[in-house]
Design an enzyme around this catalytic site. Sequence first.
Site, mmCIF file in Angstrom:
data_model
loop_
_atom_site.group_PDB
_atom_site.id
_atom_site.type_symbol
_atom_site.label_atom_id
_atom_site.label_comp_id
_atom_site.label_asym_id
_atom_site.label_seq_id
_atom_site.Cartn_x
_atom_site.Cartn_y
_atom_site.Cartn_z
ATOM 1 N N CYS A 1 24.997 4.751 -2.068
ATOM 2 C CA CYS A 1 25.327 4.970 -3.603
ATOM 3 C C CYS A 1 24.333 4.591 -4.472
ATOM 4 O O CYS A 1 24.415 4.736 -5.712
ATOM 5 C CB CYS A 1 26.763 4.244 -3.693
ATOM 6 S SG CYS A 1 28.035 5.385 -2.600
ATOM 7 N N ASN B 1 33.509 10.145 -5.871
ATOM 8 C CA ASN B 1 32.345 9.453 -5.683
ATOM 9 C C ASN B 1 31.244 10.335 -5.164
ATOM 10 O O ASN B 1 31.676 10.789 -3.782
ATOM 11 C CB ASN B 1 32.761 8.101 -4.762
ATOM 12 C CG ASN B 1 31.547 7.453 -4.468
ATOM 13 O OD1 ASN B 1 30.409 7.853 -4.809
ATOM 14 N ND2 ASN B 1 31.765 6.206 -3.788
ATOM 15 N N HIS C 1 27.851 3.381 -11.282
ATOM 16 C CA HIS C 1 28.244 4.315 -10.348
ATOM 17 C C HIS C 1 30.065 4.582 -10.066
ATOM 18 O O HIS C 1 30.554 3.602 -10.609
ATOM 19 C CB HIS C 1 27.814 3.518 -8.932
ATOM 20 C CG HIS C 1 28.377 3.965 -7.645
ATOM 21 N ND1 HIS C 1 28.256 5.522 -7.364
ATOM 22 C CD2 HIS C 1 29.086 3.834 -6.554
ATOM 23 C CE1 HIS C 1 28.847 5.871 -6.116
ATOM 24 N NE2 HIS C 1 29.280 4.639 -5.738
HETATM 25 O O1 UT7 Z 1 30.713 3.956 -3.104
HETATM 26 C C1 UT7 Z 1 30.677 3.166 -2.148
HETATM 27 C C2 UT7 Z 1 31.514 2.139 -2.585
HETATM 28 N N1 UT7 Z 1 32.956 2.300 -2.453
HETATM 29 C C3 UT7 Z 1 33.798 1.753 -3.103
HETATM 30 O O2 UT7 Z 1 33.475 1.051 -3.949
HETATM 31 C C4 UT7 Z 1 35.160 1.915 -2.559
HETATM 32 C C5 UT7 Z 1 36.116 0.497 -2.760
HETATM 33 N N2 UT7 Z 1 37.224 0.206 -2.413
HETATM 34 C C6 UT7 Z 1 38.149 0.993 -3.297
HETATM 35 O O3 UT7 Z 1 37.751 1.845 -4.034
HETATM 36 C C7 UT7 Z 1 39.798 1.220 -2.893
HETATM 37 O O4 UT7 Z 1 39.783 -0.173 -1.759
HETATM 38 C C8 UT7 Z 1 40.437 2.307 -2.055
HETATM 39 C C9 UT7 Z 1 40.624 3.315 -3.127
HETATM 40 C C10 UT7 Z 1 39.593 2.555 -0.892
HETATM 41 C C11 UT7 Z 1 41.713 1.640 -1.639
HETATM 42 O O5 UT7 Z 1 42.652 1.237 -2.678
HETATM 43 P P1 UT7 Z 1 43.329 -0.270 -2.297
HETATM 44 O O6 UT7 Z 1 44.140 -0.435 -3.498
HETATM 45 O O7 UT7 Z 1 42.405 -1.160 -2.091
HETATM 46 O O8 UT7 Z 1 44.302 0.114 -1.189
HETATM 47 P P2 UT7 Z 1 44.563 -0.524 0.225
HETATM 48 O O9 UT7 Z 1 43.308 0.126 1.163
HETATM 49 O O10 UT7 Z 1 44.607 -1.913 0.066
HETATM 50 O O11 UT7 Z 1 45.682 0.135 0.828
HETATM 51 C C12 UT7 Z 1 47.123 -0.022 0.044
HETATM 52 C C13 UT7 Z 1 48.186 0.849 0.680
HETATM 53 C C14 UT7 Z 1 48.071 0.750 2.487
HETATM 54 O O12 UT7 Z 1 49.418 0.702 2.838
HETATM 55 P P3 UT7 Z 1 50.316 -0.621 3.333
HETATM 56 O O13 UT7 Z 1 49.104 -0.996 4.218
HETATM 57 O O14 UT7 Z 1 50.064 -1.370 1.974
HETATM 58 O O15 UT7 Z 1 51.401 0.000 3.616
HETATM 59 C C15 UT7 Z 1 47.272 1.943 2.723
HETATM 60 O O16 UT7 Z 1 47.607 2.446 3.892
HETATM 61 O O17 UT7 Z 1 47.971 2.304 0.526
HETATM 62 C C16 UT7 Z 1 47.869 3.006 1.803
HETATM 63 N N3 UT7 Z 1 46.746 4.120 1.547
HETATM 64 C C17 UT7 Z 1 47.059 5.354 1.085
HETATM 65 N N4 UT7 Z 1 48.436 5.680 0.780
HETATM 66 C C18 UT7 Z 1 48.493 7.121 0.420
HETATM 67 C C19 UT7 Z 1 45.455 4.185 1.795
HETATM 68 N N5 UT7 Z 1 44.809 5.365 1.624
HETATM 69 C C20 UT7 Z 1 45.931 6.020 1.089
HETATM 70 C C21 UT7 Z 1 45.943 7.460 0.611
HETATM 71 N N6 UT7 Z 1 47.290 7.780 0.094
HETATM 72 N N7 UT7 Z 1 44.799 8.030 0.418
#
Ligand code: UT7
Length: 324
Positions: free
Chosen positions: A114, A281, A251
């Site tokens: 990225c 993204n 980005h």
């Molecule tokens: O370009 C390269 C750089 N990449 C990035 O910068 C990405 C950086 N990270 C992020 O943007 C975020 O961490 C994400 C958008 C990927 C995830 O958001 P988050 O707020 O960190 O969520 P999380 O991974 O902590 O997940 C929270 C909950 C989990 O459930 P539990 O364990 O709390 O029950 C996940 O299983 O959300 C669940 N979850 C979803 N639920 C519905 C994860 N993905 C999804 C989804 N839909 N698509």
Amino acid sequence: MIKRSRIVGCGSYLPEKVVTNDDLARTIDTTHEWIVTRTGIHQRHVAAEGEKTSDLAINACRRALAHAEKKIEDIDFIICATTTPDQTFPATATTIQAALGMSHGFAFDIQAVCSGFVYALTVANNFITTGQARRGLVIGAETMSRLLDWEDRSTAILFGDGAGAVVLEAIDGNGTLEDQGILHTLLHSDGQLNEILHMTGGPGSTKCVGSMVMNGREVFRHAIEKLGGAIEEMLTHFNLTEDNIDWFIPHQANERIIDALAKRFTFAPEKVVKTISQHANTSAASIPLALDAVVQKGCLKKGELVLLDALGGGLTWGSALIRW
Ligand code: UT7
């Protein structure tokens, strides 16, 4: 008198097909609301079957050349930042070169995920400011949809396809902050962190692409820290404050990351370019797509200061300060 390089034309291209969050929610366990709340993404463009990274890039390059009022004969080199090359080799940049009818000069790809566009811009700037070349096409182009496991809700919702390109040209400068063009770029990487965002395969290990592994929370934490660090480093380098920045073009990985940076540096919302809701993204393409969006609207005015800031797998990160 010193040599600088400046952007004299921009172009971008998005595949026609749009996939909304609701479309995704039909096949994976997610909701529009979750995706918007956690990422700011509403939709993404996805390449059609047979539509390759080079196809998107070629369209973006044609638009950038037209915008710059240049012909391919005027171009000395092509650098394409991509994580999704058409083939393992040759470089996608050479495919683009051929399609544009260019057999002079040189063309190669850069892989910094990225951060690829900021890396490519840095390398291109160095060719021009050292006098090795006069004018080049710098591209960020991706078909991230090809890398995704469309059943994995943690990554499938995040990415989109697209391409952006700029024409970079030599210009004389005084070596001061008042010069037009790229004033400074800075690049960083920390390979110790490659585990938190990587593909499980590759031609030299598994002979196949593999699947994406991302520790979202860790990447998020490092993104805020490192993108913020790069901004601070750039401001300190020139003894500037955030008030001097006219446009912040980061980005587009997560709207919450962009908003956190804007808040920390008190960038007014109208200075912060966001395309994530429509593009998702697009990896190396995200910054040139966002740049083109504001350029085509006629928002950037001559003399304004534009700050680019990117982070991606590697981890790699970096920033560029440009006087428009
Ligand atoms: O370009 C390269 C750089 N990449 C990035 O910068 C990405 C950086 N990270 C992020 O943007 C975020 O961490 C994400 C958008 C990927 C995830 O958001 P988050 O707020 O960190 O969520 P999380 O991974 O902590 O997940 C929270 C909950 C989990 O459930 P539990 O364990 O709390 O029950 C996940 O299983 O959300 C669940 N979850 C979803 N639920 C519905 C994860 N993905 C999804 C989804 N839909 N698509």
